[in-house]
Design a protein around this motif. Structure first.
Motif, short mmCIF file in Angstrom:
data_model
loop_
_atom_site.label_atom_id
_atom_site.label_comp_id
_atom_site.label_asym_id
_atom_site.label_seq_id
_atom_site.Cartn_x
_atom_site.Cartn_y
_atom_site.Cartn_z
N GLY A 8 -24.63 27.83 -14.48
CA GLY A 8 -24.58 26.47 -13.94
C GLY A 8 -23.98 25.49 -14.92
N ALA A 9 -24.39 25.59 -16.18
CA ALA A 9 -23.83 24.71 -17.21
C ALA A 9 -22.33 24.95 -17.37
CB ALA A 9 -24.56 24.93 -18.53
N PHE A 10 -21.93 26.22 -17.36
CA PHE A 10 -20.52 26.57 -17.50
C PHE A 10 -19.69 26.02 -16.33
CE2 PHE A 10 -17.08 29.56 -16.47
CZ PHE A 10 -16.29 29.37 -17.59
N VAL A 11 -20.15 26.25 -15.11
CA VAL A 11 -19.39 25.80 -13.94
C VAL A 11 -19.35 24.28 -13.86
CG1 VAL A 11 -19.34 25.77 -11.41
CG2 VAL A 11 -19.74 27.90 -12.62
N LEU A 12 -20.46 23.64 -14.14
CA LEU A 12 -20.48 22.18 -14.12
C LEU A 12 -19.50 21.62 -15.14
CD1 LEU A 12 -21.71 19.70 -12.81
CD2 LEU A 12 -23.51 19.77 -14.53
N LEU A 13 -19.49 22.17 -16.34
CA LEU A 13 -18.54 21.75 -17.36
C LEU A 13 -17.11 21.99 -16.90
CD1 LEU A 13 -18.24 20.68 -20.30
CD2 LEU A 13 -18.18 23.07 -21.01
N LEU A 14 -16.87 23.15 -16.31
CA LEU A 14 -15.54 23.48 -15.80
C LEU A 14 -15.10 22.50 -14.71
CD1 LEU A 14 -13.25 25.65 -15.90
CD2 LEU A 14 -14.44 26.75 -14.00
N LEU A 15 -16.00 22.21 -13.79
CA LEU A 15 -15.66 21.29 -12.69
C LEU A 15 -15.41 19.87 -13.20
CD1 LEU A 15 -18.10 22.37 -9.85
CD2 LEU A 15 -15.62 22.62 -9.88
N LEU A 16 -16.17 19.45 -14.19
CA LEU A 16 -16.03 18.09 -14.69
C LEU A 16 -14.82 17.92 -15.62
CD1 LEU A 16 -19.77 17.22 -15.37
CD2 LEU A 16 -18.35 16.46 -13.45
N LYS A 17 -14.48 18.96 -16.37
CA LYS A 17 -13.42 18.85 -17.38
C LYS A 17 -12.06 19.39 -16.92
CE LYS A 17 -15.98 17.02 -20.54
NZ LYS A 17 -15.81 15.64 -20.91
N SER A 18 -12.05 20.21 -15.90
CA SER A 18 -10.77 20.81 -15.50
C SER A 18 -9.99 19.86 -14.59
CB SER A 18 -11.02 22.12 -14.76
OG SER A 18 -11.50 21.87 -13.46
N LYS A 19 -8.77 20.22 -14.37
CA LYS A 19 -7.91 19.44 -13.47
C LYS A 19 -7.98 19.99 -12.05
CE LYS A 19 -4.78 18.21 -17.16
NZ LYS A 19 -4.96 16.84 -17.39
N LEU A 20 -8.92 20.89 -11.81
CA LEU A 20 -9.12 21.46 -10.49
C LEU A 20 -9.54 20.35 -9.54
CD1 LEU A 20 -9.20 24.12 -8.91
CD2 LEU A 20 -11.60 24.28 -9.53
N ASN A 21 -8.78 20.15 -8.48
CA ASN A 21 -9.05 19.07 -7.55
C ASN A 21 -9.68 19.61 -6.28
OD1 ASN A 21 -9.17 16.74 -6.11
ND2 ASN A 21 -6.97 16.52 -5.83
N LEU A 22 -10.97 19.52 -6.18
CA LEU A 22 -11.68 19.96 -4.98
C LEU A 22 -12.05 18.79 -4.09
CD1 LEU A 22 -14.00 22.59 -6.66
CD2 LEU A 22 -11.95 23.02 -5.32
N GLY A 23 -11.68 17.60 -4.49
CA GLY A 23 -11.94 16.41 -3.67
C GLY A 23 -13.40 16.23 -3.36
N LYS A 24 -13.68 16.00 -2.08
CA LYS A 24 -15.05 15.77 -1.64
C LYS A 24 -15.93 17.01 -1.76
CE LYS A 24 -13.59 12.42 1.80
NZ LYS A 24 -13.44 12.15 3.24
N LEU A 25 -15.30 18.16 -1.92
CA LEU A 25 -16.06 19.41 -1.97
C LEU A 25 -16.41 19.85 -3.38
CD1 LEU A 25 -14.20 21.37 0.83
CD2 LEU A 25 -16.40 20.22 0.96
N LYS A 26 -16.19 18.99 -4.37
CA LYS A 26 -16.44 19.35 -5.77
C LYS A 26 -17.90 19.76 -5.99
CE LYS A 26 -14.96 17.67 -10.14
NZ LYS A 26 -14.43 16.55 -10.88
N TYR A 27 -18.84 18.92 -5.60
CA TYR A 27 -20.25 19.23 -5.84
C TYR A 27 -20.80 20.28 -4.87
CZ TYR A 27 -19.80 15.63 -9.25
OH TYR A 27 -19.37 14.91 -10.35
N PRO A 28 -20.40 20.26 -3.58
CA PRO A 28 -20.82 21.38 -2.73
C PRO A 28 -20.32 22.73 -3.24
CG PRO A 28 -20.10 19.56 -1.36
CD PRO A 28 -19.78 19.19 -2.79
#
Length: 166
Positions: free
Chosen positions: A129-149
């Motif tokens: 969870g810590a790894f994925v959260l860090l990845l989602l917050l720091k990466s340029k991956l654009n998931l838009g509204k679906l980032k947290y889901p």
């Protein structure tokens, strides 16, 4: 056993057809192929339970409900190609159905096998969870509204995979 082999061969052929036709043909055909694959997964689940009635326990039903939820979720996600303005909605609803299915799988596996794995599951989930959260917050991956889901779904899938692996 013969029925399983035939169903798995049919499933493999449908998966290949789906991948081949996805960008090349009418979205109706690919949706029909997707629904056919979902139906085969559900059929395999029913046959597996029917063949094991002598060793039946209620967790098999919970797992089958999970398979059905995944099939419906997959079909809902497939609807994105028909309704361009509701792509995010269909993706979100499909993810919710997959999330519920993964929770059912996890609970069923924990009940069926052992609660002694809960500490290991907890440690793996926290690290992941810590790894994925860090990845989602720091990466340029654009998931838009679906980032947290996506994060919640990934975390739930990790729990299910961890429980299954232990």
């Amino acid at each position: 056993m013969f029925v399983f082999i035939i169903l798995f061969i049919l499933l493999a052929l449908l998966m290949a057809a789906y991948c081949f036709f996805f960008f090349r043909t009418d979205r109706v055909l690919t949706f029909i192929i997707k629904l056919s694959m979902c139906t085969i997964f559900i059929t395999i689940g029913f046959i597996a339970i029917y063949k094991n009635l002598s060793h039946f326990d209620y967790t098999q039903n919970v797992i089958l409900v999970g398979v059905i939820m995944c099939a419906i979720g997959d079909a809902v996600i497939g609807l994105r190609r028909f309704y361009e303005n509701k792509k995010t909605l269909f993706m979100f609803l499909g993810m919710i159905l997959f999330l519920i299915a993964h929770i059912l799988y996890s609970v069923s596996l924990i009940i069926r096998y052992s609660e002694s794995y809960l500490l290991a599951i907890g440690i793996i989930v926290v690290i992941y969870g810590a790894f994925v959260l860090l990845l989602l917050l720091k990466s340029k991956l654009n998931l838009g509204k679906l980032k947290y889901p996506t994060f919640v779904y990934s975390l739930t899938a990790t729990i299910m995979l961890t429980v299954g692996a232990l």
